[in-house]
Design an enzyme around this catalytic site. Structure first.
Site, PDB file in Angstrom:
ATOM      1  N   ARG A 176       0.404   3.220   4.137  1.00 11.71           N
ATOM      2  CA  ARG A 176       1.546   2.653   5.115  1.00 11.71           C
ATOM      3  C   ARG A 176       1.517   3.564   6.156  1.00 11.71           C
ATOM      4  NH1 ARG A 176       5.652   3.268  -0.055  1.00 11.71           N
ATOM      5  NH2 ARG A 176       5.437   2.242  -1.482  1.00 11.71           N
ATOM      6  N   ARG A 224       2.402   9.062   1.737  1.00 15.68           N
ATOM      7  CA  ARG A 224       2.924   9.101  -0.202  1.00 15.68           C
ATOM      8  C   ARG A 224       2.402   7.395   0.290  1.00 15.68           C
ATOM      9  NH1 ARG A 224       6.373   5.899  -2.655  1.00 15.68           N
ATOM     10  NH2 ARG A 224       8.069   5.848  -1.186  1.00 15.68           N
ATOM     11  N   HIS A 241       7.832   2.914   6.678  1.00 18.98           N
ATOM     12  CA  HIS A 241       7.638   1.152   5.686  1.00 18.98           C
ATOM     13  C   HIS A 241       7.275   0.346   6.577  1.00 18.98           C
ATOM     14  CE1 HIS A 241       6.938  -1.460   2.382  1.00 18.98           C
ATOM     15  NE2 HIS A 241       7.086  -0.010   1.790  1.00 18.98           N
ATOM     16  N   GLY A 253      22.128  15.859  -9.239  1.00 16.26           N
ATOM     17  CA  GLY A 253      21.604  14.996  -9.203  1.00 16.26           C
ATOM     18  C   GLY A 253      20.537  13.945  -9.926  1.00 16.26           C
ATOM     19  N   ALA A 313      14.142  12.194 -11.292  1.00 13.17           N
ATOM     20  CA  ALA A 313      13.695  13.290 -11.107  1.00 13.17           C
ATOM     21  C   ALA A 313      14.652  14.210 -12.133  1.00 13.17           C
ATOM     22  CB  ALA A 313      13.729  13.927  -9.852  1.00 13.17           C
ATOM     23  N   SER A 324       9.025  -5.343  -0.460  1.00 12.56           N
ATOM     24  CA  SER A 324       8.475  -3.829  -1.710  1.00 12.56           C
ATOM     25  C   SER A 324       6.603  -4.366  -0.933  1.00 12.56           C
ATOM     26  CB  SER A 324       8.676  -4.642  -2.696  1.00 12.56           C
ATOM     27  OG  SER A 324       7.384  -3.879  -3.752  1.00 12.56           O
ATOM     28  N   LEU A 333       7.991   7.589  -7.639  1.00 12.00           N
ATOM     29  CA  LEU A 333       8.631   7.055  -8.814  1.00 12.00           C
ATOM     30  C   LEU A 333       7.856   8.792  -9.955  1.00 12.00           C
ATOM     31  CD1 LEU A 333       9.230   3.663  -9.202  1.00 12.00           C
ATOM     32  CD2 LEU A 333      10.625   4.871  -8.271  1.00 12.00           C
ATOM     33  N   GLU A 392      12.344  13.467  -4.637  1.00 10.79           N
ATOM     34  CA  GLU A 392      12.096  13.777  -3.178  1.00 10.79           C
ATOM     35  C   GLU A 392      11.957  14.387  -2.163  1.00 10.79           C
ATOM     36  OE1 GLU A 392      13.182   9.276  -1.722  1.00 10.79           O
ATOM     37  OE2 GLU A 392      12.661  10.550   0.619  1.00 10.79           O
TER      38      GLU A 392
END
Ligand SMILES: Cc1cc2nc3c(=O)[nH]c(=O)nc-3n(C[C@H](O)[C@H](O)[C@H](O)COP(=O)(O)OP(=O)(O)OC[C@H]3O[C@@H](n4cnc5c(N)ncnc54)[C@H](O)[C@@H]3O)c2cc1C
Ligand code: SF4
Ligand code: SF4
Ligand code: FES
Lengths: 602, 247
Positions: free
Chosen positions: A282, A383, A233, A7, A11, A247, A389, A373
C-alpha cells in the site's frame, strides 16, 4: 480472576471468549454497542496460508511477505506465531458459521491481496469484517447468557487505575448517558480500542476512532511505539465526512489503476512494478498515485484522483464478489462502477504503530495488556492488506491465554486492593470532567479538531518534510493553548457528547505530537514513512522501534533493536518476484565471500 | 452560497418535552445528513440566530454497515450516513426512532434488539475455540442465500416500520425472526433448531406478526424478511403439530 476488556472489536471480543474459556469473569467496556464496532468496516478479507489453490503457499511464505511488506520493522517471532496460527483462525471462524464465500466444492474461497503473489485471503463478499465481528459477537452473547460476561456499552474509557507499586488494578470509565464516573476494579485490563483515524479527520476510519483511550494510558506512562507509522490506503473515495474505502480486494479480483498520459490510458503501477502490478504494497501504491497526481500532474482532469477500473470484468461475477463495495461507490459517488471507472485517491487508513507490548501482549505497565489495532506488534512500517483482522484475532488469543497466566502469579486479588487506590483515580477523573464543564471561552472544540485534521493530513501522511513536520508541531501547541479557551456549548448533565468529545480532543493532541515527533526523529525512509530528505532505508541506524514516553513538555523517545533472528532483511522490491530477489542477493553474498576468501589467500 | 435547511426534533432527556429547532448549513457536493449534523456541531446556531447545543445522534462507520445512525428522515426510517442531501426534499426533517426509548435528541436505546438475540439463541453452538479443523462444507447456493441475512446490522428500520412492534406488544420483530432462520440454516446451528423455533412460538413470537409487509420494504440490506417469516411460520406450525402428536 476478573478482567476488564476495553473495546469490543475483533480483538476485544476474541480476548473475551478466550478469557471466558479460561473461567475468567469479564467486564466488557465499549464506547459503542460492540456489534457496531469499527471492525464492521473491514471489507476485503483475512489472510491465512491455507493453500487450497495449488500455489504451494505456506505460513512461512506468509511470514516472509508480512516482514517484507512491513520493511522489516517488526520483531519476527510474534509475526511468525501469527502466520502459523492463521489457517486455524480461519477454520475457527468457519465453524462459528461465518458466511465465507465458497468454491464450487463448498470449500472456502481465497482471493489475492496486496504485497503477495498468491491467493491467501478468505472473504465474505466484501463485508468480511462485519461477518467476522458478528461471529464473535454471537459467541460473546452466549457467554453473557452464561453469566461470564457483563457488558458496559456506551461507556467511555477514562484511565487505568495504577497502584503505588505501578501495577494496573482496573480502570475508570464514564456512562455516557448518566455521565456517572466509576471504577472497575480487576486483576488485569486488556485495551482493544482500535485506531486513531479522527486525528486525521477524513480517513477511512469510523467516527469514534479518536485514539483517546490509548492516548490516555500513554499519558499515564505506557510506551507508544512507532507512532510515525501511519498507513495511507491508495484507493478511497474522497468525501466531506469520510474518505470511504474501495477495498484492495477489488484489485485482487482484477481491478486496474490508471490515468491518461498522452491521451491514452496509462497503467502506471503495472508499468513500474511488473511483478506485483496493481497489488504492490500500500505505501508503494499510495506514493505512486501521489507521484502521478502531484509531481507529474497527470491526475484525471489535473485533479487529485486516478481511476480504479473494473469495467473490463464480467459485471455479474464482480458484483457477487464485491457487492458491498460497489454499493458504497454507487451510493456515495453516484456513478455506476461497472460502467464508468471509479475515481479514487489515497487516504489515511491504519496505524501500524501503537501501544508498546511484549510478546505476551502486556504493556510496560504490569497488568495492562493491549491487542488489535491499538498496539504495534505485527505490521512493522507498513501493514499488508488483510493482515489486520488476522492480527486482531491473534493478539486477542494471545492476550486471552496470557492474562490468566499473569493472574496466577499475582500476590494480591483485586478485592484486596485498598479502596483508596480506586477513589483517588475516580476523583482525578471527576475533577477533569468538572473543568471541562466550566470551559466558557469562545473556541469551538469541533473547529479545533478540523484545524488539527488539516495539518495532520497535509503534512504527516505520504510525503514528510522536516520543515512541515515542525510547522505541524507548532500548530498543535497553538491548538493546545486555544483548547483552554473552549466554550463547552453544552452544559447538560445527561448524555453530554460535547463534553466527552472535548476530553477526547486533548488526548488527540497528545497523540498527534507523538506521531509528529516520531516522524521528525526517524531520519530515513522505511515503509509508510517517506522523507525525501532521507530517501533510503538505513538499517544500520534505524532498524529500530521508536518508543515514545509521555512527559509534560514533549514526548521523549528511546530506540529498541528489532529481533531479526529468523529472516535477514532484504532490499524491498516489487518490480521483480521475491524469489528472484532472494536468488540475486544470495549470488551477491556468494561473490562477496569468495572475494574475501581470495583476499585472505592472496 | 447554496444552503440546506434542516428541521430537527430535539429532546434534552427522556423526562423533558420535545421541541423543534431549524438550522441552515452550507451545501457541499455529495453531502449527506451526517455532514449536516457535523456542520451544526462546528457552529451550533439555529435559524433564529440563537446559540444552542450541538445535536446528539448516533453514528460510527459512516458507510451503512454498523447500523448506528438510523433515524427518521423525511418520514422514513433509514441510515443518516447513506442519505444524500441532493436526493431529499427540504426542509430535511429529522426525528428519532419512535419504537425505542429516547436517550437524547436523535439518539435512542436499541438494546432490546440485542436482548432478543439472546432469547432466540442467535449463535452456532461450537464446542470451543481450540483447534478442531475446518467447519462443515457449504454449497455456493446456500452461502448466497444466507449471506444477505447475515448482513443484518440490527439497525432497527424494520422494527420502526412494523405496526406490530409497539409498546403494547412483546413482539420481538422481524430482525429476530431473520436471525432464527439464519442459524437454523447452518449445519451446526441447526442442531439447536427446535430450541429456536420454540423461542419464537408463543408470546412475542412469530404469531404476533400481522403480515403487514412493511419491514421488507425498509430494510437497507434487502433481506427477504417476508418470505423468511412465511417459512418460519410453516416450521413453527409443523413443530407445534408434531409436539402435539408425540405428546
Ligand atoms: C474501511 C476499512 C476497511 C478495512 N478492511 C480490512 C480488511 O479487509 N482486512 C483487514 O485485515 N483489515 C481491514 N481493515 C483494518 C481493520 O478493520 C481494523 O484494523 C480492525 O478492525 C481493528 O479492530 P480492533 O478490534 O483493533 O478495533 P475496533 O474494531 O476499532 O474496535 C474498537 C473498540 O474499542 C471501543 N472503544 C473505542 N474508543 C473507546 C473509548 N473511548 N472507550 C471505550 N471503548 C472504546 C469501541 O467501542 C470498539 O468496540 C480495514 C479498515 C478500514 C477502516
Ligand atoms: S411482515 Fe409486517 S407485521 Fe410482520 S414483521 Fe414485517 S412489518 Fe411486522
Ligand atoms: S433486518 Fe434489515 S431493517 Fe431490520 S435490523 Fe436488520 S438490516 Fe435493519
Ligand atoms: S454510521 Fe454506520 S450505518 Fe450509518
Amino acid at each position: 480472576m476478573k478482567v476488564v476488556v476495553v473495546g469490543g472489536g475483533l480483538a476485544g471480543l476474541m480476548a473475551v471468549i478466550k478469557l471466558c474459556e479460561h473461567d475468567v469473569d469479564v467486564d466488557l467496556i465499549s464506547y459503542v454497542p460492540v456489534k457496531r464496532s469499527h471492525s464492521v468496516c473491514a471489507q476485503g478479507g483475512i489472510n491465512g496460508a491455507v493453500n487450497t489453490k495449488g500455489e504451494g503457499d505456506s505460513p512461512w511464505n506468509h511470514f516472509d511477505d508480512t516482514l517484507l511488506g512491513g520493511d522489516y520493522l517488526a520483531n519476527q517471532p510474534p509475526v511468525l506465531g501469527m502466520c502459523e496460527a492463521a489457517p486455524g483462525i480461519i477454520y475457527l471462524m468457519d465453524r462459528m458459521g461465518v458466511t465465507f464465500t465458497r468454491t464450487g466444492e463448498g470449500l472456502l474461497d481465497f482471493r489475492r491481496f496486496g504485497g503477495t503473489l498468491v491467493h491467501r485471503t478468505a472473504f465474505c463478499g466484501s463485508t468480511t469484517g462485519q461477518q467476522l465481528l458478528y461471529g464473535l459477537d454471537e459467541q460473546v452473547r452466549r457467554w453473557e447468557v452464561e453469566g461470564k460476561v457483563k457488558k458496559y456499552e456506551e461507556w467511555d474509557f477514562l484511565s487505568a487505575v495504577i497502584d503505588e507499586e505501578g501495577v494496573c488494578r482496573g480502570c475508570v470509565a464514564q456512562d455516557m448517558k448518566t455521565m456517572e464516573i466509576r471504577a472497575f476494579p480487576a486483576d488485569a485490563v486488556v485495551m482493544c480500542t482500535g485506531g486513531i483515524g479522527m486525528i486525521y479527520g477524513k480517513s477511512t476510519n469510523s467516527y469514534i476512532n479518536t485514539g483517546s483511550p490509548a492516548s490516555s494510558i500513554y499519558q499515564q506512562g505506557a510506551y507508544y511505539a512507532n507512532p510515525e507509522m501511519i498507513q495511507v490506503h491508495p484507493t478511497c473515495i474522497p468525501s466531506e465526512d469520510k474518505h470511504r474505502l474501495i477495498s484492495e480486494g477489488v484489485r485482487g479480483d482484477g481491478g486496474r489503476v490508471w490515468t491518461y498520459k498522452d491521451g491514452k490510458p496509462w497503467y502506471f503501477l503495472e508499468e513500474w512494478y511488473p511483478a506485483y502490478g496493481n497489488l504492490v504494497s500500500r505505501d508503494v501504491a499510495s506514493r505512486g498515485i501521489y507521484k502521478v497526481c502531484r509531481d507529474l500532474k497527470l491526475g484525471i482532469d489535473g485533479q487529485d484522483f486516478v481511476y480504479l477500473d473494473v469495467t473490463h470484468l464480467e459485471p455479474e461475477w464482480i458484483e457477487k464478489r464485491q457487492h458491498g463495495v460497489l454499493e458504497i461507490y454507487r451510493k456515495f459517488a453516484g456513478e455506476e462502477p461497472t460502467k464508468v471507472p471509479m475515481k479514487i485517491f489515497p487516504a489515511m487508513h491504519y496505524t501500524m504503530g501503537g501501544l508498546w507490548v511484549d510478546y505476551d501482549q502486556m504493556t510496560n505497565i504490569p497488568g495492562l495488556f493491549a491487542a488489535g489495532e491499538c498496539e504495534y506488534q505485527y505490521h512493522g512500517a507498513n501493514r499488508l492488506g488483510a493482515n489486520s483482522l488476522l492480527s486482531c484475532f491473534y493478539g486477542g488469543i494471545v492476550a486471552g491465554d496470557k492474562v490468566p497466566e499473569y493472574g496466577m502469579k499475582l500476590k494480591k486479588d483485586y478485592r484486596n486492593i485498598s479502596s483508596k487506590v480506586f477513589e483517588t483515580e475516580v476523583a482525578k477523573q471527576k475533577t477533569k470532567m468538572e473543568k471541562i464543564y466550566r470551559l466558557n471561552g469562545s473556541e469551538n472544540p469541533y473547529r479545533l479538531k478540523a484545524e488539527l485534521n488539516e495539518y495532520m493530513s497535509n503534512n504527516v501522511t505520504v510525503v514528510r518534510y522536516t520543515e512541515k513536520l515542525k510547522e505541524t508541531d507548532k500548530k498543535i501547541l497553538e491548538l493546545m493553548q486555544r483548547y483552554q479557551k473552549i466554550g463547552v456549548c453544552d452544559a447538560g448533565g445527561w448524555s453530554n457528547r460535547t463534553a466527552i468529545f472535548i476530553r477526547h480532543l486533548w488526548n488527540m493532541f497528545e497523540f498527534s505530537r507523538a506521531i509528529v515527533h516520531g516522524a521528525l526523529l526517524r531520519k530515513e525512509s522505511r515503509g509508510a514513512h517517506y522523507m525525501p530528505e532521507y530517501p533510503d532505508r538505513d538499517d544500520e541506524n534505524w532498524l529500530k522501534t521508536t518508543k515514545a514516553k509521555w512527559t509534560p513538555d514533549e514526548p521523549q523517545f528511546s530506540l529498541e533493536d528489532i529481533d531479526t533472528s529468523l529472516i535477514k532483511p532484504r532490499v524491498r522490491r516489487y518490480d521483480v518476484r521475491k524469489d528472484e530477489v532472494i536468488k540475486e542477493e544470495a549470488e551477491k553474498e556468494k561473490v562477496a565471500t569468495l572475494r574475501k576468501e581470495e583476499a585472505v589467500v592472496g | 452560497m447554496k444552503e440546506v435547511l434542516l428541521k430537527i426534533k430535539r429532546q434534552d432527556n427522556p423526562q423533558t418535552k420535545p421541541y423543534w429547532e431549524e438550522f441552515k448549513v452550507p451545501l457541499t457536493p455529495k453531502m449527506n445528513v451526517i455532514s449536516c449534523l457535523l456542520e451544526i456541531q462546528k457552529n451550533p446556531v439555529n435559524v433564529k440566530g440563537q446559540q444552542t447545543t450541538p445535536i446528539v445522534w448516533d453514528c460510527n462507520c459512516l458507510e451503512e454497515v454498523c447500523g448506528a445512525c438510523t433515524m427518521i428522515i423525511n418520514g422514513i426510517a433509514r441510515q443518516a450516513c447513506a442519505a444524500l442531501v441532493e436526493n431529499l426534499t427540504q426542509p430535511i426533517v429529522l426525528q428519532p426512532l419512535t419504537k425505542f426509548p429516547l436517550v437524547r435528541d436523535l439518539m435512542v436505546d436499541r438494546i432490546k434488539m440485542f436482548e432478543n438475540l439472546k432469547k432466540i439463541r442467535a449463535w452456532v453452538p461450537i464446542d470451543g475455540t481450540y483447534y478442531l479443523g475446518p467447519g462443515p462444507k457449504v454449497s455456493q447456493s446456500v452461502q448466497e442465500k444466507v449471506y444477505p441475512i447475515s448482513t443484518c446490522m440490527t439497525c432497527g428500520c424494520c422494527m420502526e416500520a412494523c405496526p406490530y412492534v409497539n409498546n403494547k406488544s412483546n413482539y420481538m420483530g422481524p430482525t429476530a425472526m431473520a436471525q432464527v432462520y439464519l442459524f437454523n440454516s447452518h449445519p451446526t446451528g441447526a442442531m439447536e433448531k427446535e430450541k429456536r423455533l420454540d423461542a419464537i412460538t408463543g408470546d412475542g413470537g412469530i404469531a404476533d406478526c400481522g403480515k403487514a409487509l412493511n419491514c421488507e420494504r425498509v430494510c437497507p440490506k434487502e433481506i427477504p424478511l417476508v418470505s423468511i417469516i412465511g417459512e418460519l411460520n410453516r416450521q413453527t406450525t409443523f413443530r407445534s403439530f408434531s409436539r402435539w402428536l408425540f405428546k
